[in-house]
Write a protein that holds these residues in place. Sequence first.
Motif, mmCIF file in Angstrom:
data_model
loop_
_atom_site.group_PDB
_atom_site.id
_atom_site.type_symbol
_atom_site.label_atom_id
_atom_site.label_comp_id
_atom_site.label_asym_id
_atom_site.label_seq_id
_atom_site.Cartn_x
_atom_site.Cartn_y
_atom_site.Cartn_z
ATOM 1 N N VAL A 21 0.878 -0.973 -0.012
ATOM 2 C CA VAL A 21 -0.100 -0.017 0.089
ATOM 3 C C VAL A 21 0.951 1.230 -0.091
ATOM 4 O O VAL A 21 1.562 1.613 1.033
ATOM 5 C CB VAL A 21 -0.982 -0.075 1.293
ATOM 6 C CG1 VAL A 21 -1.807 1.423 1.246
ATOM 7 C CG2 VAL A 21 -1.599 -1.025 1.342
ATOM 8 N N PRO A 22 0.885 1.968 -1.069
ATOM 9 C CA PRO A 22 1.734 3.163 -1.211
ATOM 10 C C PRO A 22 1.201 4.430 -0.721
ATOM 11 O O PRO A 22 0.028 4.574 -0.489
ATOM 12 C CB PRO A 22 2.052 3.107 -2.819
ATOM 13 C CG PRO A 22 0.928 2.858 -3.192
ATOM 14 C CD PRO A 22 0.272 1.759 -2.321
ATOM 15 N N LEU A 23 2.216 5.302 -0.279
ATOM 16 C CA LEU A 23 1.930 6.621 0.058
ATOM 17 C C LEU A 23 2.923 7.620 -0.309
ATOM 18 O O LEU A 23 3.917 7.759 0.180
ATOM 19 C CB LEU A 23 1.671 6.836 1.692
ATOM 20 C CG LEU A 23 1.235 8.194 1.864
ATOM 21 C CD1 LEU A 23 -0.087 8.758 1.295
ATOM 22 C CD2 LEU A 23 1.276 8.371 3.586
ATOM 23 N N PRO A 24 2.977 8.103 -1.596
ATOM 24 C CA PRO A 24 3.857 8.970 -2.154
ATOM 25 C C PRO A 24 3.939 10.367 -1.434
ATOM 26 O O PRO A 24 2.675 11.011 -1.516
ATOM 27 C CB PRO A 24 3.651 8.898 -3.860
ATOM 28 C CG PRO A 24 2.165 8.594 -3.835
ATOM 29 C CD PRO A 24 1.890 8.011 -2.598
ATOM 30 N N LEU A 25 4.891 10.748 -1.070
ATOM 31 C CA LEU A 25 5.076 12.234 -0.509
ATOM 32 C C LEU A 25 6.281 12.996 -0.838
ATOM 33 O O LEU A 25 7.278 12.569 -0.624
ATOM 34 C CB LEU A 25 4.876 12.020 1.048
ATOM 35 C CG LEU A 25 3.930 11.088 1.839
ATOM 36 C CD1 LEU A 25 4.226 11.065 3.191
ATOM 37 C CD2 LEU A 25 2.748 12.356 1.837
ATOM 38 N N PRO A 26 6.067 13.979 -1.897
ATOM 39 C CA PRO A 26 7.211 14.542 -2.229
ATOM 40 C C PRO A 26 7.721 15.473 -0.985
ATOM 41 O O PRO A 26 7.130 16.210 -0.243
ATOM 42 C CB PRO A 26 6.418 15.754 -3.195
ATOM 43 C CG PRO A 26 5.120 15.185 -3.650
ATOM 44 C CD PRO A 26 4.740 14.428 -2.500
ATOM 45 N N THR A 27 9.228 15.262 -0.695
ATOM 46 C CA THR A 27 9.671 15.632 0.333
ATOM 47 C C THR A 27 11.122 16.298 0.104
ATOM 48 O O THR A 27 11.836 15.080 -0.430
ATOM 49 C CB THR A 27 9.741 14.772 1.666
ATOM 50 O OG1 THR A 27 8.337 14.300 1.771
ATOM 51 C CG2 THR A 27 10.022 15.124 2.870
ATOM 52 N N ASP A 28 11.463 17.165 0.379
ATOM 53 C CA ASP A 28 13.006 17.491 0.614
ATOM 54 C C ASP A 28 13.341 17.018 1.849
ATOM 55 O O ASP A 28 13.238 17.818 3.030
ATOM 56 C CB ASP A 28 13.160 18.797 0.318
ATOM 57 C CG ASP A 28 14.522 19.258 0.098
ATOM 58 O OD1 ASP A 28 15.392 18.579 0.584
ATOM 59 O OD2 ASP A 28 15.125 20.493 -0.388
ATOM 60 N N MET A 29 14.400 16.116 2.020
ATOM 61 C CA MET A 29 14.785 15.431 3.603
ATOM 62 C C MET A 29 15.574 16.827 4.104
ATOM 63 O O MET A 29 15.718 16.728 5.531
ATOM 64 C CB MET A 29 15.615 14.182 3.234
ATOM 65 C CG MET A 29 14.791 13.194 2.718
ATOM 66 S SD MET A 29 13.140 12.790 3.934
ATOM 67 C CE MET A 29 13.926 12.538 5.172
#
Length: 337
Positions: free
Chosen positions: A57-65
């Motif tokens: 089950v995916p949850l893609p989250l655009p994130t700059d670490m």
Amino acid sequence: MGTSLGPQVVVVTGATGGVGRATARAFARRGDRVALLARGENGLQAASDEVRRLGGVPLPLPTDMADNNAVSAAADRIEEELGPADVWVNNGFTTVFAPFSEIEPDEFRRVTEVTYLGYVNGTRAALRQMVPRGRGTIVQVGSALAYRGIPLQSPYCGAKHAIQGFTESLRCELMHDRSGLEITMVQLPALNTPQFDWALSRMRRKATPVAPIYQPELAAKAITYAADHPDRREYWLGASTVATLMANRLMPGLLDRYLARTGYEAQQTDQLEDPDRPANLWEPVDGTGPDFGAQGRFGPHQRDHSPQLWLSQHRKAVSVVTLLCGAAAYLRWRGRE
């Protein structure tokens, strides 16, 4: 010892390419709920589709670490939509291939903020969810370069060294607090990943990992094993990693001279680099462009197995067998006297 007891909530940073992508696939095959953190939205969508297709089950989250507030917000989304993290894999990074004298101060700072502080930010977010429950596992994806610096990669080596020291410090604090949390590190060898085609490079010829080169799927196997068995403080993948770290312990000066003589040529191919190609230092190259996937350009025939990994995973059994064989040999020798 930790073990997977069914579907878990797993966070993978740097999830769109290379080791992160292969690791997301590995957790998806187990049916886990996988949060995918990275900057490139095209890569995130492709990784999300793969996770779903493989049973996760995916949850893609655009994130700059490098942005602690963004990482914290992503962690909140994960907890709301998937549940609190059971496993957090810190893997995201960027780098510059160049002599130190040719790296601008803001470029060096950016590598440090993404590659080192990105792990710090991810770890802080993981602890915020795990500490109140008294359980959870953090896996820091490291490198043989966490112990042994090499030429042309000073910002990356510096960041990996920093991650190593940070992890050791935090481990001691968790032990002091008698925490139920686990933290482990996986030190990787050279890998066939896309980083050599998207990292900023000022070398005249195309960058290449130093042979022997392993496939990222093998790294993913080591990372998922470490997530299930975090009682080991460290895992070393690949005989080359073991050889490098042992040589650095026993004869670091000799290794300095060897790398000074061979390190430049060993990290460049015969092909000229395109100085105008896109690089992911400031912006993701898979933001609107191609999906790079897990493997790089070094071919499908790179090493996809490691006897050393098996030995590392079965260290106790190997030690027992070694002791028994030694005792048997001793008794046989005594019997011949």
